[in-house]
Design a protein around this motif. Structure first.
Motif, PDB file in Angstrom:
ATOM      1  N   ALA A 138      56.463  -5.608  25.562  1.00 11.03           N
ATOM      2  CA  ALA A 138      54.930  -5.173  24.659  1.00 11.03           C
ATOM      3  C   ALA A 138      55.202  -5.592  23.031  1.00 11.03           C
ATOM      4  O   ALA A 138      54.233  -5.474  22.792  1.00 11.03           O
ATOM      5  CB  ALA A 138      54.752  -3.803  25.213  1.00 11.03           C
ATOM      6  N   ARG A 140      56.597  -7.524  21.469  1.00 10.96           N
ATOM      7  CA  ARG A 140      57.149  -8.561  21.190  1.00 10.96           C
ATOM      8  C   ARG A 140      55.647  -9.043  21.273  1.00 10.96           C
ATOM      9  O   ARG A 140      55.490  -9.805  20.289  1.00 10.96           O
ATOM     10  CB  ARG A 140      57.733  -9.501  21.982  1.00 10.96           C
ATOM     11  CG  ARG A 140      57.925 -11.403  22.223  1.00 10.96           C
ATOM     12  CD  ARG A 140      59.122 -11.066  20.268  1.00 10.96           C
ATOM     13  NE  ARG A 140      59.494 -12.789  20.298  1.00 10.96           N
ATOM     14  CZ  ARG A 140      58.555 -13.353  19.878  1.00 10.96           C
ATOM     15  NH1 ARG A 140      56.935 -12.914  19.258  1.00 10.96           N
ATOM     16  NH2 ARG A 140      58.664 -14.922  19.476  1.00 10.96           N
ATOM     17  N   SER A 141      55.192  -8.940  22.362  1.00 10.95           N
ATOM     18  CA  SER A 141      53.481  -9.388  22.395  1.00 10.95           C
ATOM     19  C   SER A 141      52.542  -9.458  21.409  1.00 10.95           C
ATOM     20  O   SER A 141      51.947 -10.103  20.477  1.00 10.95           O
ATOM     21  CB  SER A 141      53.578  -9.593  23.780  1.00 10.95           C
ATOM     22  OG  SER A 141      53.281  -8.167  24.476  1.00 10.95           O
ATOM     23  N   GLU A 142      53.015  -7.968  21.609  1.00 10.04           N
ATOM     24  CA  GLU A 142      52.020  -7.277  20.565  1.00 10.04           C
ATOM     25  C   GLU A 142      52.311  -7.169  19.313  1.00 10.04           C
ATOM     26  O   GLU A 142      51.269  -6.395  18.555  1.00 10.04           O
ATOM     27  CB  GLU A 142      51.165  -5.919  21.001  1.00 10.04           C
ATOM     28  CG  GLU A 142      50.724  -5.891  22.611  1.00 10.04           C
ATOM     29  CD  GLU A 142      51.348  -4.515  22.975  1.00 10.04           C
ATOM     30  OE1 GLU A 142      51.327  -3.329  21.954  1.00 10.04           O
ATOM     31  OE2 GLU A 142      50.647  -4.319  24.115  1.00 10.04           O
ATOM     32  N   GLY A 143      53.696  -7.456  19.135  1.00  7.97           N
ATOM     33  CA  GLY A 143      53.983  -8.322  17.313  1.00  7.97           C
ATOM     34  C   GLY A 143      54.232  -6.183  16.833  1.00  7.97           C
ATOM     35  O   GLY A 143      53.840  -5.958  15.576  1.00  7.97           O
ATOM     36  N   ARG A 144      54.522  -5.407  17.851  1.00  4.90           N
ATOM     37  CA  ARG A 144      55.151  -3.822  16.980  1.00  4.90           C
ATOM     38  C   ARG A 144      56.148  -3.823  16.868  1.00  4.90           C
ATOM     39  O   ARG A 144      56.870  -2.883  18.070  1.00  4.90           O
ATOM     40  CB  ARG A 144      53.600  -2.868  18.531  1.00  4.90           C
ATOM     41  CG  ARG A 144      52.674  -2.812  18.891  1.00  4.90           C
ATOM     42  CD  ARG A 144      52.269  -1.784  19.691  1.00  4.90           C
ATOM     43  NE  ARG A 144      52.758  -2.272  20.922  1.00  4.90           N
ATOM     44  CZ  ARG A 144      53.808  -1.550  21.611  1.00  4.90           C
ATOM     45  NH1 ARG A 144      54.124  -1.349  20.854  1.00  4.90           N
ATOM     46  NH2 ARG A 144      53.742  -2.080  22.775  1.00  4.90           N
TER      47      ARG A 144
END
Length: 358
Positions: A138, A140-144
């Motif tokens: 998550a 990685r995919s959300e840029g957090r």
């Protein structure tokens, strides 16, 4: 209050805090030389740590601008983090073993996303459950993604060569390569009579290799073809070697035990004298741990499952998320040692791979 300890013979230690870490602080050692002070390690890159480092130097009548050189025992951020800041203030050189310099270079050339992908892949291969992997995916995919420690670490400009004296004017400081905690960890042997006249052959700046009350973490080094794809792929033909960090550490311990030093000046906790006794304790500890793991491996287990069953300083369900990643890498390092000794083997056809005692 800044805590400065004088060890005699132109050597001091400064307590530099590590934020939000149970270790509490790094002991940064100051060594007087004919060309000015040299630091052994520098501490974590944090404003509070920098303030303590500068205050400690001030208590000795020094400032960061006076530092002539920085010798790094290993690349971890609680040791190497402030090296770049010291160099900016003083123009000091920074020395590190080539194996750890390679880690610093790979990390600098990376970004948080690359390392999260790598960590997710390694944990999945070790058998981590999806609920542990989901936060990484998550993020990685959300840029957090937070900036990870070490992404901006300074590149050293000098190489520490094992067995050779470092170029410190008026001092005999010899590098002893002690891989295990990291691939390029070094201890530094100050080949001088002990200032208090204690028997033994000099003093040892031991970094994290030899600590008076802690067994240092033994994790995994990246195999040559299994890094986060940030360096030249393995091109020598045939399968790449599998690293054996625990074996490296045990061999390094024996090497240090043979030095017969009068005193050990570690990077955490406190100075102590009986290096040989501490080496024997750590060798016995790891032999007992390997025997205990063999008893667990009567049933095939993945590295994650083995970590869940190993004895830690708290129950597995109370170990924080990030610390579980460290625990699993330590479990896998011990499995690799057992496999190399012919006491365990991978179970054919298992994915993620499971291991069993033989």
């Amino acid at each position: 209050m800044t805590q400065v300890t004088e060890h005699g013979g132109g050597v001091w230690s400064l307590r530099v805090p590590i934020p939000d870490n149970p270790l509490g602080h790094t002991l940064v050692h100051v060594v007087d030389t004919d060309r000015g002070p040299v630091l052994v390690d520098t501490g974590w890159d944090d404003p509070a740590s920098w303030a303590e480092l500068t205050a400690g130097l001030a208590a000795l009548g020094l400032s960061p601008a006076d530092v002539h050189g920085v010798v790094i025992t290993h690349h971890h951020p609680d040791h190497h983090g402030l090296s770049g800041r010291v160099r900016e203030e003083s123009g000091a050189w920074i020395a590190m073993h080539a194996a750890d310099t390679a880690v610093v270079r790979r990390t600098r050339d990376s970004g948080p996303g690359t390392w999260l992908d790598y960590l997710t892949h390694k944990l999945a291969a070790a058998g981590a459950p999806e609920e542990h992997l989901a936060p990484l995916r998550a993020a990685r995919s959300e840029g957090r993604m937070r900036t990870l420690p070490g992404l901006g670490a300074a590149l050293p400009d000098r190489e520490i060569v094992p067995g050779e004296l470092l170029g410190l004017a008026g001092r005999r400081l010899r590098a002893v390569w002690t891989p295990g905690h990291t691939p390029g960890h070094v201890c530094l042997h100050l080949e001088e009579d002990h200032p208090a006249g204690l028997p033994g052959h000099g003093r040892l700046f031991s970094g994290d290799h030899l600590l008076p009350g802690i067994s240092p973490h033994i994790g995994l080094y990246e195999d040559p073809d299994d890094s986060p794809k940030l360096s030249t792929p393995f091109e020598q033909g045939g399968p790449p070697p599998v690293t054996d960090p625990l074996g490296d550490y045990l061999d390094s311990l024996e090497r240090i035990g043979r030095l017969g030093v009068a005193e050990v000046l570690p990077a955490h906790q406190h100075a102590f004298h009986d290096a040989g006794g501490r080496v024997r304790e750590l060798l016995a500890h790891h032999e007992e741990r390997l025997a205990g793991l063999l008893a667990l491996l009567t049933t095939p287990l993945t590295p994650w499952q083995l970590a869940e069953r190993m004895e830690w300083n708290r129950p597995w369900d109370r170990i924080p998320y990030g610390s579980r990643n460290i625990a699993v890498s330590e479990a896998e390092a011990h499995i690799r040692r057992l496999v190399k000794l012919g006491r365990a083997e991978a179970v054919a056809g298992t994915e993620p791979v499971a291991y069993v005692a033989v």
